[in-house]
Structures are given as C-alpha cells and as structure tokens.
Design a protein around this motif. Structure first.
Motif, short mmCIF file in Angstrom:
data_model
loop_
_atom_site.label_atom_id
_atom_site.label_comp_id
_atom_site.label_asym_id
_atom_site.label_seq_id
_atom_site.Cartn_x
_atom_site.Cartn_y
_atom_site.Cartn_z
N GLY A 292 -4.07 -0.55 -0.55
CA GLY A 292 -3.35 0.15 -1.59
C GLY A 292 -1.98 0.67 -1.19
N SER A 293 -1.55 0.36 0.04
CA SER A 293 -0.27 0.89 0.48
C SER A 293 0.90 0.10 -0.11
CB SER A 293 -0.19 0.91 2.01
OG SER A 293 -0.40 -0.38 2.51
N GLU B 65 8.80 3.66 -8.06
CA GLU B 65 9.69 3.91 -6.92
C GLU B 65 8.94 3.51 -5.65
OE1 GLU B 65 12.91 6.14 -4.85
OE2 GLU B 65 12.71 5.32 -6.89
#
Ligand code: ADP
Ligand code: MG
Length: 678
Positions: free
Chosen positions: A283-284, A252
């Motif tokens: 890592g976003s 998601e």
C-alpha cells in the motif's frame, strides 16, 4: 597438480571416478576439498551397553570375546556373529554378508561401533554396525553424500590425499589481517578439520571460518555483478520535467514516493543502466513510482516493460498504469496468455512499431517477446520470484535497459544487502495520508463463532472476507486445512454466502479464475492457503481471519493482512491461535500494535531468525554449501562488514592480497550463470 585442476589427478580418484564425482558437483581438486560432509559419526563418547537406547543408533565401546562360525541362512545370505562385552554387560554383534569386516575383528580387540541396538534389557544385539578400532585416530568420521560407484571410503581417502597436497597449492584467500580481525582460523586448518575433526571444538572452529568465507565471497560476488551490470552504457536519458504527471494524479505523492522517483530519474540519466530496488510496504504506492518512470522513459522516446509474476497482477497493473498514463497520451497495453493469437499478433506488431510505450505482462511473456522498438526500462514487480541470475540476464538484453525492481517485502538491511547486493535501494517508508489502520485482534479458538458473527456482519454490509489456513489438506497434522475448512463453513456457519477456495496446488489458470471471481464480488468469502497474491488489490475485502496464526512469521502475517484495508472501508484482521505461550502473545502483540512493515520484519528477525524470509528459496542466490542464512546471522553480519571494508579500500579487488578472493567471487557467479543455462 593445481587447486583448480581436475579431481581426476588426485591420488585414488582417476578418470572413471572423476566422471562419477561430477554428479556430486565435484570437478576440481578445489571442489573436492570444499565437498563438505553432510554429517559426522562421533565415536568419541560411547554409551555403556547397559545404557543404550533400544531400537536406535548408538555408539558403544566393546571387546570381542568370541566369534561364532558363519551361518548360511539361504543362498546369498550369511550371518556372522560375535560376542562382545564392555566388562559390565554383553552384546551380540551381527554382520550380514560382511566376511571381510568379520575377519578383521580380533578376539580380545577393543572396538568402537555405531549401529542400531535391539533386544531387551538383558539381551542386546547390534546389527550391521560401522566399526573402528579403539586405537583409530579418526574418532569423528565424516559422512558424505554419495552417488552410485562412490563410497564413503573413496571420498575420505581422496580428500585425505588432496589435503596432503594442500601446501603446494599456496592457497589462502583471506589475509592475515582478516584472520586476526575476525578471529578465524587459516584455511588449511579449516579444511582439515571440517573433514577430519578430532573433537567438536575443532569442527566448530573450522565451520566458522568456512561459513565466513562463503558469505564473504558471496558478498564480493554480488559487488562484482553490480559492477558488471553497470559497465555498459544503457539507454541514457536526458532530464525532462514530469510535472504534468504529478498534476494529473488524483492524489499528492508522499515524500517517500517523490524521493524514490527522483532516485530513479537521476539513475536513468547516467551512463550506466539503473539497477534499483524500490522496497515498500504493502500500500505504499509503488505503482505510482513505476508509472512516473514509465512516463519519463516515454518522454525520452523509450518503451517500458512492466513484468508481473501472474496474469492477474499484470491485469491489475495494466489498469492502474493505463489510468495514470493514458490521459497524458501514453499508450499502454496488456500482453497476457489469455489473448487470442490474433490479438497477440496485433499487439506485438504495435509494440514493434513503437505505438505502445508501456507494455504490461507476465515475466514469461515479456521476456519471450523481445521485439521492442526501443526498450529503455524494465520494471519487475514482486522481486523474489526473479533472481539475481535472471536480472543479470535481462541486463544483457538488447540496449542494456534500465532495471527497476519493486518488492513489497520489507526486509531488514542485513538481509537486503545479502539478496539485493547488486542493486541500489530506495525505501518507501511512508504510507499515503489517510490510510486506515487495520484493526488487528488475536483471539483463541473459543471465540471463533463470535469472529464468524463479526465477519457475517461485514458481509451483510456488502464487504468481502478472506480466511487463511496454514495447510491445504489434513495430512499436515493438527493444522486447519483450507479445503475441508471451506466445505465445513460452506455447509454450516456461512451456508448463505458464496465461498471460494484457493490453494497453491491448483493450476495457475484456476487460481487466476478464482481470484478474478473474488475480485468481481461473485464470491463473498475466499478460503485460502497463503497463496493469496502479494499485491492483489480487492478494495472491497475488509476483513481477514487467519487460523493457526502462530504458525506464520510476523512478516508473513503482515503481508497477508495487507490484502485488506485497501479501500475506503474500515478493515479488520483477526488472528486465531490456541497457542497462549508468552512468546506467541508477544509476537502477535507486535502485529496489533504497529503497521510498520520494517519494524515488524526487524522483530521477526530477532524472534525467529531469517528463516521466514528465505523459506521459499526464491531469492535466486547461488546455493550455499555450508553457510545458512537462518543459522549463521552473526557470521553473515561480520562477513558483510568485512566485504564493505575490502570494497572501500580496493573497489576492483586489484591488490594482490585480494586476488584469490576475486577469483572465487567471479567463479561463484560464473558457475551459477552456467547452471542457469543448463
Ligand atoms: P503497493 O505499493 O502495495 O504496490 P499500490 O501501488 O498498489 O501499492 O498503491 C495502493 C493504492 O494507493 C493504489 O490504489 C494507489 O492508487 C494509491 N496511492 C498510491 N500513492 C498514493 C498517494 N500518495 N496518496 C494516496 N493514494 C495513493
Ligand atoms: Mg503492488
């Protein structure tokens, strides 16, 4: 004579010197006035002769008592000596081959001299000093960068003559309101005093004005650029649902990702090309945002090009994008230097025919392969290697495609406005759910062996490790150096493991090869300088040790740390430093207590100034003449505020009171565009 006329017209310059001054970047009268001294010699506070520092430059005030006859040492070398006193101590003044200066010294005359003092406590000498009369009005003298055939005196005189003409130029880009609102002096005063200040206060007042002005013009220039990039209608797209993309993802999306995607899609449906920066911590999930945009372009029948700074990052992006998009029927290809000419040719043909919708490659390759069937979107990964100029260049390419820039360096807003002033910004300020925190510890060198033990346990569990050293070799004194460090641990503590070395001086093919071997787990430990690619993804690497950690900026440490914790394994970062000062402790504590890159960068800015963000000169802004982003934060902020006010009141700088500002702002980027083409 006008301000932007050739400098040749200034009295004392002429066509020959004008040609030489060009080498110093001085072509017009304006350039000359804005050719600021590199430093000053301050004759205002001489030292008593008895107090001068031996073997150093000193300023002394003295009276000439007597002059000796010249001594011819050998052919072409004549020494002139004079005895001088400050009524307390004596000193010998020595000049080599400078008959002119020697003759000008009058016995009984008072002088101020600047030069190296040698000798001992009882007998002192000053050799080849610069000398001015005690009565001189110019007690602080400017020192300029020079080029062959142009002396300090030539520049000083030329600047003086240009200043004499200044009133006739009727030039003052800042309005009276701005001067009074921001408490800064008029241009005339500033120019006079930046070149010929009578004291340090005057100099500082002048400097403040010129720094402010330079920042202001830069900000306004960015705004103009931003407008220009947006004038042309790009590849306008129409709204299509990308629901199937969302559905096909194995996770998601975060709210931050969703809102960045929606910013991008709505940009792409406008009449002007998108110019957006997606800024997100390591890592976003920036790649998922990029993929959504590519899919949207694909649905609109347009190709996308994603450009990465290195081959290895390009390869990584390729595999991610192919994973996300191939199931949706989107053809993705990778264009790299390591392909055979035949493969390249085939791929390029399929790009030209429109078979491939998404083309991933290095900056250089994608830029040089302009034969797209219908390029609609360009994505640039890792922003700072790709400057304002290149962005402007891209915008002019072909159909004026949409541009999306992705940066993993969270930087505070003030600085973001500065570097990315021509872009709209979306921020990914949220990490995907379930991300593990990287446990971060600061230790002193005494605990190094224990840390090694800890790392070896992780290696024995099948993980990999990074060790970062601040220097490449021992020449940078006192710092642990990657090369010898690697040899040492390979011979001792880590002899049963496979060790690789990576440093910035290696050719990029070799770097890529080492990185690739580490990625494929042919190496257990990678000892490296800070060159480990931002954005490199080795999920199996679960521990990082950073030596001399106090040498790095917090943001940089945070970036480095982001190389671990990218997989499902619990990850660790060990900061080693023997600096136990309160400040160092405080800094490192910030790192162990938070993993929010924006928060860390704000703290970094507070503690160390913006130097760390600009250390690498890779922001691609025009060169600043007097302002320094590291030293003039306050002026930067007020100039930004002022620029915002001006733009909101007069977006196109049409008011006559903004005419001169507009001229300067346009000129700034005109010049840098010209330079880029050279
Ligand atoms: P970065 O912003 O540092 O470039 P990436 O785009 O490389 O980050 O994403 C890091 C990892 O997180 C990738 O493996 C990616 O598939 C994964 N990822 C991205 N978005 C999400 C999400 N919303 N939930 C879970 N995992 C995600
Ligand atoms: Mg990335």
């Amino acid at each position: 004579m006008k301000l932007f006329d050739s400098v040749a017209y200034v009295k004392g310059v002429g066509p020959k010197r004008a040609e030489l001054l060009k080498k110093l970047g001085v072509e017009t009268v304006y350039d000359l006035l804005y050719f600021f001294p590199r430093t000053y010699i301050d004759y205002t506070s001489p030292t008593a002769i008895s107090q001068t520092a031996l073997d150093e430059q000193n300023v002394i005030k003295c009276r000439i008592c007597s002059k000796l006859p010249p001594a011819h040492i050998r052919k072409g070398m004549t020494i002139y000596k004079a005895f001088a006193t400050d009524d307390e101590s004596d000193i010998t003044v020595i000049l080599y081959n400078n008959e002119y200066l020697f003759k000008s010294l009058e016995v009984g005359g008072e002088y101020i001299m600047y030069g190296k003092v040698t000798g001992n406590l009882t007998r002192r000498e000053i050799s080849s000093p610069l000398i001015i009369s005690e009565k001189s009005d110019d007690k602080i003298q400017p020192v300029y960068h020079l080029t062959d055939g142009i002396s300090q005196t030539v520049i000083r005189k030329a600047v003086k003559n240009a200043l004499l003409m200044f009133d006739s130029f009727c030039f003052e880009p800042l309005s009276k309101e701005i001067l009074s609102d921001y408490g800064i002096c008029a241009l005339r005063y500033a120019l006079e005093n930046i070149h010929f200040p009578r004291d340090m206060n005057e100099l500082n007042t002048a400097k403040k004005r010129l720094v402010f002005e330079e920042f202001l013009i830069l900000q306004l220039g960015m705004q103009i650029l931003r407008k220009r990039n947006r004038q042309l209608t790009g590849c306008k797209m129409t709204y299509k649902s990308i629901e199937s993309y969302y559905k096909s993802l194995p996770f998601e999306l975060t709210n931050a990702q969703k809102s960045a995607i929606s910013d991008c899609l709505s940009d792409m449906t406008r009449d002007v090309p998108m110019n957006r920066l997606v800024q997100g911590d390591v890592g976003s999930g920036k790649t998922a945002v990029a993929a959504a945009c590519c899919y949207f372009a694909h649905l609109n029948g347009r190709q996308s090009a994603l450009m990465a700074p290195t081959e290895i990052l390009a390869a990584q992006h390729y595999s991610t994008l192919a994973n996300f998009l191939s199931p949706l029927g989107v053809n993705v290809c990778l264009l790299t230097g390591s392909l055979t000419p035949k493969q390249k040719k085939e791929i390029k043909e399929k790009i030209k025919s429109g078979y491939y919708s998404v083309i991933v490659g290095t900056h250089a390759l994608v830029v040089s392969s302009t034969n797209f069937e219908s390029l609609g979107l360009v994505i640039i990964d890792e922003q700072h290697r790709f400057g304002v100029k290149q962005r402007a260049g891209l915008a002019q390419k072909g159909d004026n495609p949409h541009i999306l820039v992705m940066s993993a360096t969270p930087i505070p807003r003030t600085l973001a406005l500065m570097i990315y002033g021509d872009l709209d910004i979306s921020v990914l300020n949220e990490l995907p759910k379930g991300r593990q925190k990287i446990d971060t510890y600061a230790v002193t060198g005494k605990l190094r062996k224990r840390a090694y033990g800890f790392i070896k346990e992780r290696l024995d569990e099948g993980r990999q490790a990074y060790i970062v050293c601040p220097a490449i070799d021992e020449t940078e004194s006192g710092l642990l150096a990657a090369n010898s460090y690697a040899e040492k641990i390979a011979a001792e503590d880590f002899h049963e493991y496979r060790i690789g070395i990576l440093n910035g001086k290696m050719p990029s093919s070799q770097k890529d090869e080492i990185m690739a071997r580490f990625k494929e787990h042919q190496l257990d430990v990678l000892v490296s300088t800070t060159v480990i690619e931002v954005g490199i993804d080795v999920p199996n690497a679960a521990v990082m040790l950073i030596e001399n950690a106090d040498r790095f900026g917090l943001s940089q440490l945070h970036q480095l740390r982001g190389r671990v914790g990218r997989g499902s394994f619990k990850s660790y970062c060990i900061l080693v430093t023997d600096n136990v000062s309160e400040e160092s402790k405080k800094r490192l504590k910030i790192l162990s207590s938070t993993s929010d890159g924006f928060k860390i960068s704000e703290e970094d800015l507070k503690l160390r100034g913006p130097g760390d963000f600009f250390g690498s000169k890779q922001h691609g802004l025009p060169q600043l003449k007097i302002a320094s982003m590291a030293e003039n934060m306050e002026e930067l902020r007020s100039a930004q505020q002022c620029a915002e006010k001006i733009i909101s009141a007069d977006p196109n700088l049409l008011l006559s009171k903004h005419a001169q500002l507009k001229l300067l702002a346009k000129r700034l980027f005109q010049k840098s565009a010209d330079n880029a083409m050279n």
